[in-house]
Design a protein around this motif. Sequence first.
Motif, PDB file in Angstrom:
ATOM      1  N   ILE A 147      54.008  30.356  70.133  1.00 25.87           N
ATOM      2  CA  ILE A 147      55.126  31.259  69.847  1.00 25.87           C
ATOM      3  C   ILE A 147      54.822  32.670  70.343  1.00 25.87           C
ATOM      4  O   ILE A 147      55.694  33.364  70.870  1.00 25.87           O
ATOM      5  N   TYR A 148      53.581  33.094  70.180  1.00 24.18           N
ATOM      6  CA  TYR A 148      53.219  34.458  70.542  1.00 24.18           C
ATOM      7  C   TYR A 148      53.242  34.679  72.059  1.00 24.18           C
ATOM      8  O   TYR A 148      53.556  35.783  72.522  1.00 24.18           O
ATOM      9  N   ALA A 149      52.961  33.631  72.832  1.00 25.80           N
ATOM     10  CA  ALA A 149      52.862  33.770  74.282  1.00 25.80           C
ATOM     11  C   ALA A 149      54.146  34.276  74.944  1.00 25.80           C
ATOM     12  O   ALA A 149      54.104  35.258  75.695  1.00 25.80           O
ATOM     13  N   PRO A 150      55.313  33.659  74.727  1.00 22.98           N
ATOM     14  CA  PRO A 150      56.507  34.162  75.409  1.00 22.98           C
ATOM     15  C   PRO A 150      56.963  35.506  74.879  1.00 22.98           C
ATOM     16  O   PRO A 150      57.653  36.248  75.566  1.00 22.98           O
ATOM     17  N   ALA A 151      56.586  35.810  73.637  1.00 23.52           N
ATOM     18  CA  ALA A 151      56.936  37.124  73.101  1.00 23.52           C
ATOM     19  C   ALA A 151      56.299  38.220  73.941  1.00 23.52           C
ATOM     20  O   ALA A 151      56.901  39.276  74.171  1.00 23.52           O
ATOM     21  N   LEU A 152      55.075  37.968  74.426  1.00 19.90           N
ATOM     22  CA  LEU A 152      54.434  38.914  75.333  1.00 19.90           C
ATOM     23  C   LEU A 152      55.255  39.083  76.612  1.00 19.90           C
ATOM     24  O   LEU A 152      55.450  40.192  77.108  1.00 19.90           O
ATOM     25  N   ALA A 153      55.736  37.957  77.141  1.00 18.48           N
ATOM     26  CA  ALA A 153      56.511  38.002  78.380  1.00 18.48           C
ATOM     27  C   ALA A 153      57.813  38.784  78.179  1.00 18.48           C
ATOM     28  O   ALA A 153      58.180  39.640  78.996  1.00 18.48           O
ATOM     29  N   LEU A 154      58.523  38.495  77.112  1.00 24.31           N
ATOM     30  CA  LEU A 154      59.786  39.173  76.850  1.00 24.31           C
ATOM     31  C   LEU A 154      59.573  40.668  76.621  1.00 24.31           C
ATOM     32  O   LEU A 154      60.342  41.498  77.092  1.00 24.31           O
ATOM     33  N   ASN A 155      58.519  40.988  75.905  1.00 25.47           N
ATOM     34  CA  ASN A 155      58.214  42.386  75.634  1.00 25.47           C
ATOM     35  C   ASN A 155      57.912  43.143  76.930  1.00 25.47           C
ATOM     36  O   ASN A 155      58.305  44.298  77.096  1.00 25.47           O
ATOM     37  N   GLN A 156      57.239  42.466  77.863  1.00 26.72           N
ATOM     38  CA  GLN A 156      56.845  43.115  79.126  1.00 26.72           C
ATOM     39  C   GLN A 156      58.032  43.326  80.053  1.00 26.72           C
ATOM     40  O   GLN A 156      58.191  44.399  80.629  1.00 26.72           O
ATOM     41  N   VAL A 157      58.892  42.308  80.196  1.00 23.15           N
ATOM     42  CA  VAL A 157      59.899  42.383  81.257  1.00 23.15           C
ATOM     43  C   VAL A 157      61.249  42.894  80.800  1.00 23.15           C
ATOM     44  O   VAL A 157      62.060  43.307  81.624  1.00 23.15           O
ATOM     45  N   SER A 158      61.528  42.871  79.499  1.00 18.89           N
ATOM     46  CA  SER A 158      62.869  43.255  79.074  1.00 18.89           C
ATOM     47  C   SER A 158      62.886  44.303  77.973  1.00 18.89           C
ATOM     48  O   SER A 158      63.945  44.800  77.611  1.00 18.89           O
TER      49      SER A 158
END
Length: 595
Positions: A147-158
């Motif tokens: 769960i934590y992994a895509p949260a990093l992605a979303l936080n970075q790109v959007s």
Amino acid sequence: MENPAAAASFTLLDYVVFVFMLVISAGIGVYYAFIQGGQHSSRDYLVGGRSLTAVPVALSLTASFLSAITVLGTPVEVYLYGASFILTCLTFVLMVGISSELFLPIFYRLGITSTYEYLEMRFDKAIRLFGTVLFIIQTLLYTGLVIYAPALALNQVSGIHLWGAVISTGVVCTFYCTLGGLKAVVWTDAFQVVIMVAGFLAVIIQSVLLQGGVSIIISDSAQGGRLNIWDFDPNPLRRHTFWTVIIGGAFLWTSAYGINQTQVQRYVSCKSLFHAKMSLYVNLVSLWTINLCSIFCGLCLYSVYKNCDPWTAKRVNTQDQLMPYLVLDILRAYPGIPGLFVAAVYSGTLSTVSSSVNALAAVTVTDLIRPYFSFSEQQLIWTSKGLSIFYGALCIGMAGLASLMGGLLQAAISIFGTIGGPVLGLFVLGILFPCANSKGGLAGLVSGLAISLWVCIGAQVYHPLPANTRPLTLKTHGCNFTIGLYITMHSCLSVYLYRPWLADNWYSLSYLYFCPVGTLVVIAVGLAVSFKKDSSCFPPSEALVFGVIISFLHRSVFPKEIQGLEFLNYKLPSINKLSDLLRVGDISVLHKSCF
């Protein structure tokens, strides 16, 4: 290289693509909950009424473990350490052969819902409960990381708030899992695998066009030492070699696909044994596809940033943000494509979390509720749905713990191997060694778990030396800014000045060996405790040889109804065990030689 986070952000079209994926996923849950007639029994909800076919189950098997960890973590692994992880493609072949010929026939013909029902048949109720609890702990820890992994992605790109993304992940997948049961999970997984592949292809195609061809990317990777595949160093302390990836990976992936409830629950939901086996072999193709795509993305990542590493240059906060950084950097001129990549990351997470939530609900109902409470089928359905909501919320909470761990790929494999290894050893002990009894099984499981936890926790406290992990060179001479690299390296090296003997000779064991260590300790201790000096202590030839000839002879001699059961019943202490077997397995014919 300028910071893409400042130069680009999510456009309206990106959000449309991303939300479209979420709507489709939620819609599948609604479809199977209401439009297709819903669930009339706990069997419908937990194992899809055992009516599914091979292809969707195969894609679901792939999506369950190749999640956001793969989308974000594997390319970074290649970027930092090289492409030796491609050898997992060979490991997958070993895993599929063992799982389909040894474990699958036993579980399928018994008609069980929970894998751990077998442990009570073979050993006793205490070991079954122990196995169930270990599975719950393992799955919660792993799912929190996912769960934590895509949260990093979303936080970075959007710019979406990190914990807002974490909570939304858990809420969406819990929604469709709770409504639609296993059928919704399987078909959503199939859809999400397609999205994952599309996200990878978008990155690969644009990288190839940007760099001037596949040959340029391969050449850059070779010059940078990223094609270090054939390393036959037998040192078990080396992080990745041919032996650690093949041997450690074979144990790890067999524990995931052969005996883990999340995967077993899928192939026992197939409408026939043929479809169940085919699901594993079709799954092999999709595993290869996604694994190769993720590894080539890692080579693309290196080729683009070979002269200006964004992590060293402090353009990203963690290594696992490198892939989202690349996406915005090379695809910002194409609105909608960054949204497709984030949808791919998110799809990987939704598939894994929903699979985990469904499996957690299944083992809780089957192992912890049904044997002790007299619930009607409707009550069991509502209990299963309530548990899905409960475990979804709990997985969100576990993401907080995951945020404290290191690189995604290694952390995920360490969690899975540390707990999965001893449980795999217990199943192997029961299936292959007729002399093993419940005391031996329990002693082996406790010992294997203790040893695995010891080395895993020690590795978290004392990180292996660079001489064993061998990170490859990252360059910044192509950047147009100054980096305090000397200070960073000096502070990192100071960590390794004072270390006990165990830190460099035991805790530095390759994390891929955590699983086989646990497995082998369970088997050794289990046999030592329950050893009897007679021929029954040796496994039958069918269990030792997985070849086509032996399997064919076996199927020719024994009736179809009992194939695989001879592994279960070397010694049954009472007639009650036989009645349990008949009730759970729905077996009409039993051969006397089984007993």
